[in-house]
Scaffold this motif. Structure first.
Motif, short mmCIF file in Angstrom:
data_model
loop_
_atom_site.label_atom_id
_atom_site.label_comp_id
_atom_site.label_asym_id
_atom_site.label_seq_id
_atom_site.Cartn_x
_atom_site.Cartn_y
_atom_site.Cartn_z
N ASN A 236 0.85 -1.19 0.00
CA ASN A 236 0.00 0.00 0.00
C ASN A 236 0.88 1.24 0.00
OD1 ASN A 236 -2.12 1.73 0.14
ND2 ASN A 236 -2.61 1.33 2.30
N GLN A 237 1.49 1.52 -1.13
CA GLN A 237 2.48 2.59 -1.25
C GLN A 237 2.36 3.23 -2.62
OE1 GLN A 237 6.55 0.76 -2.14
NE2 GLN A 237 5.56 -0.87 -0.97
N ASP A 238 3.33 4.06 -2.95
CA ASP A 238 3.28 4.84 -4.19
C ASP A 238 3.33 3.93 -5.42
OD1 ASP A 238 3.15 7.32 -2.95
OD2 ASP A 238 5.32 7.40 -2.70
N THR A 239 2.31 4.01 -6.24
CA THR A 239 2.28 3.31 -7.52
C THR A 239 2.21 4.34 -8.64
OG1 THR A 239 -0.13 3.14 -7.43
CG2 THR A 239 1.15 1.26 -6.58
N THR A 240 2.56 3.91 -9.83
CA THR A 240 2.49 4.81 -10.97
C THR A 240 2.03 4.03 -12.19
OG1 THR A 240 3.73 6.37 -12.36
CG2 THR A 240 4.93 4.44 -11.56
N SER A 241 1.21 4.64 -13.01
CA SER A 241 0.79 4.05 -14.29
C SER A 241 0.26 2.64 -14.15
CB SER A 241 1.95 4.08 -15.29
OG SER A 241 2.43 5.39 -15.47
N ILE A 242 -0.61 2.40 -13.17
CA ILE A 242 -1.24 1.09 -12.99
C ILE A 242 -1.97 0.71 -14.28
CG2 ILE A 242 -3.04 -0.15 -11.73
CD1 ILE A 242 -2.46 1.65 -9.35
N TYR A 243 -1.88 -0.59 -14.64
CA TYR A 243 -2.54 -1.00 -15.88
C TYR A 243 -3.00 -2.44 -15.82
CZ TYR A 243 -3.46 -1.30 -20.93
OH TYR A 243 -4.06 -1.46 -22.16
N HIS A 244 -4.22 -2.69 -16.27
CA HIS A 244 -4.78 -4.03 -16.41
C HIS A 244 -4.84 -4.34 -17.90
CE1 HIS A 244 -7.30 -7.53 -16.11
NE2 HIS A 244 -7.55 -7.37 -14.82
N VAL A 245 -3.98 -5.25 -18.36
CA VAL A 245 -3.84 -5.52 -19.79
C VAL A 245 -5.14 -6.04 -20.39
CG1 VAL A 245 -2.69 -7.03 -21.45
CG2 VAL A 245 -1.35 -5.89 -19.68
N VAL A 246 -5.82 -6.95 -19.70
CA VAL A 246 -7.02 -7.57 -20.26
C VAL A 246 -8.17 -6.57 -20.34
CG1 VAL A 246 -8.70 -9.42 -19.99
CG2 VAL A 246 -6.30 -9.83 -19.42
N ARG A 247 -8.38 -5.85 -19.26
CA ARG A 247 -9.52 -4.91 -19.22
C ARG A 247 -9.19 -3.54 -19.79
NH1 ARG A 247 -12.79 -6.05 -13.56
NH2 ARG A 247 -13.07 -8.30 -13.89
N ARG A 248 -7.87 -3.29 -19.95
CA ARG A 248 -7.40 -2.00 -20.48
C ARG A 248 -7.90 -0.83 -19.66
NH1 ARG A 248 -8.16 -3.60 -26.86
NH2 ARG A 248 -6.90 -5.48 -26.69
N ASP A 249 -7.84 -1.02 -18.36
CA ASP A 249 -8.15 0.08 -17.45
C ASP A 249 -7.03 0.18 -16.43
OD1 ASP A 249 -8.57 -1.90 -15.51
OD2 ASP A 249 -10.74 -1.89 -15.76
N HIS A 250 -7.25 0.99 -15.41
CA HIS A 250 -6.18 1.28 -14.45
C HIS A 250 -6.55 0.82 -13.04
CE1 HIS A 250 -4.20 3.44 -17.65
NE2 HIS A 250 -5.35 4.03 -17.91
N ASP A 251 -7.11 -0.40 -13.00
CA ASP A 251 -7.50 -1.00 -11.72
C ASP A 251 -6.95 -2.42 -11.68
OD1 ASP A 251 -8.75 -1.44 -9.27
OD2 ASP A 251 -10.54 -2.26 -10.24
#
Length: 462
Positions: free
Chosen positions: A121-136
């Motif tokens: 639970n810390q600093d993340t950047t540019s999160i990406y879900h390849v299958v859903r193509r969203d940022h969760d």
């Protein structure tokens, strides 16, 4: 310089006469997936490259990859081990001097992630879900591998003498590859989408704890065709190897270093076409007795393929790390060894951002050349197949049970020296650079003759 829309239009024009359809495309990574029906793939690829010579195309067939973890064990079943890998690589000593920098990003491309875990639970950047193509991104009881891998690379400390990622303090980029069940594996396209996303969004280090190799197929092939069958396999997968080399070269052009798990089949890693490029750092696994883990693959040092790879070893047998729902657990595999190295490279890049990929590999390659030849000497007597893999490698494993050199201390000291050199006048920086290489040379000379490839693995002097 060409827009993705213009590229799609040119592609559709080239495909029209052949009744090929677009199955999927992604603006984020500028990737198109085609359904070519019954057409011959190789012939189609050559024709398409010729017709679209104005574009620098990468074209590949679809493959299914899996994670490089062997087994998982509840934490209370192996409680006595603790976080032994941190002591083995002297990480606790190094981390007392500082931590990773927010200017450095470690991307972990894997099944999924529990970003609410206390360690993650810390600093993340540019999160990406390849299958859903969203940022969760997320984890579940059937999506656990990525959480464990990420913890080994960047987890925040969960208390004295407990879990901590060596690259903690760096930004981390979680890239999720599946939305249902990691046991189903990941398509090659999903992995490449994740890699392109990481490169395009500024990752400095990318961890890939996955692979393609099918050990049952390799053993069967050797049993039926012998050495010739193995060479035929190498030749048949050469196009795949060239594809991965091109992809890893993209990272090289952006000074993004890839860390790739060597695999868990106790055989030469180059049988997997992903494992033949000279650009990544490949990682084998050791156990808590300073020995190569019995499941770990190993490099052949261009005995199977013409290219020479950089392969190092790190702890990977029963490592404690994050699990879903805030828990912790032990897992083993080269999947676990790779993020130890990825976290370490993130830490080193934080301390010495001017170091290039080539500079890191040149040092690591010195450590890798000797063992690569030694460990394959046994395999040359007969490829795994006429007996069990472990039996065939028994002699090689015994040869590799030597004491490890103090590379962790060397890298830490070298990074500190380079950081100071970066702040002084050019003449003094040159002197400091020479001193760094002298320091590395002294470390190499001080190790015993039976040392083998390692990045951060050390053992106390007798």
């Amino acid at each position: 310089s060409v827009t993705f829309t213009a590229y799609l239009e040119a592609l559709q024009g080239s495909m029209a006469p052949q009744n090929v359809t677009v199955a999927d495309y992604c603006h984020e990574t500028r990737r198109v997936q085609l359904d070519i029906g019954e057409l011959d793939f190789d012939a189609f690829k050559d024709e398409l490259k010729g017709e679209m010579a104005a574009f620098d195309l990468l074209i590949w067939p679809e493959r299914i990859y899996s994670t490089s973890a062997a087994t998982a064990t509840a934490a209370n079943d192996l409680q006595a081990l603790g976080s032994w890998h941190l002591d083995a690589v002297k990480a606790r000593e190094v981390l007392k001097r500082g931590q990773g920098s927010q200017a450095v990003t470690i991307a972990v491309i894997d099944s999924g992630f529990d970003t609410d875990h206390p360690g993650l639970n810390q600093d993340t950047t540019s999160i990406y879900h390849v299958v859903r193509r969203d940022h969760d991104v997320y984890a579940s009881p059937s999506i656990t591998h990525g959480t464990h891998v990420a913890g080994l690379a960047i987890s925040e400390s969960l208390g004295p003498n407990k879990l901590q990622g060596i690259g903690f303090g760096c930004q981390w980029m979680p890239i999720q590859l599946t939305d249902v069940d990691e046991e189903r594996g990941f398509s090659q396209t999903q992995i490449i989408d994740g890699i392109l996303y990481a490169i395009n969004h500024g990752a400095d280090v990318v961890n890939l704890s996955l692979g393609l190799l099918n050990p049952e197929f390799v053993l069967s092939l050797y049993s039926e065709r012998g050495h010739q069958g193995i060479q035929e396999l190498i030749k048949a997968t050469q196009d795949d190897a060239e594809l991965w080399d091109e992809i890893f070269e993209m990272g090289e052009d952006n000074n993004c270093v890839f860390v790739v798990a060597a695999g868990n089949e106790s055989c030469p890693m180059e049988l997997d076409p992903m494992q033949r490029s000279s650009y990544p750092v490949y990682v084998a696994a050791t156990n808590n007795e300073d020995k190569l883990a019995e499941f770990s693959n190993f490099p052949t040092h261009n005995m199977l393929t013409p290219s020479s790879t950089t392969c190092v070893a790190a702890p990977g047998d029963s490592l404690l790390s994050c699990s879903v729902a805030g828990d912790v657990m032990y897992m083993k595999g080269t999947s676990m060894a790779a993020p130890v190295v990825a976290g370490a490279l993130g830490f080193v890049r934080s301390q010495a951002p001017q170091l290039s990929n080539a500079q890191l590999r040149s040092f690591l390659h010195w450590r890798g050349a000797y063992i690569a030849s030694v460990c394959f000497a046994t395999a040359k007597m007969g490829y795994p197949g006429s007996g069990t893999v472990n039996a065939k490698l028994e002699v090689a494993i015994k040869l590799r049970n030597g004491r490890f050199g103090h590379v962790a201390t060397t890298l830490a000291a070298g990074a500190s020296l380079m950081r100071r050199a970066h702040r002084v006048a050019p003449g003094a920086a040159t002197v400091a650079l020479l001193a760094l290489w002298l320091l590395l040379l002294i470390s190499l000379l001080a190790t015993t003759a039976d040392c083998y490839f390692c990045l951060l693995y050390t053992s106390p002097s007798p």
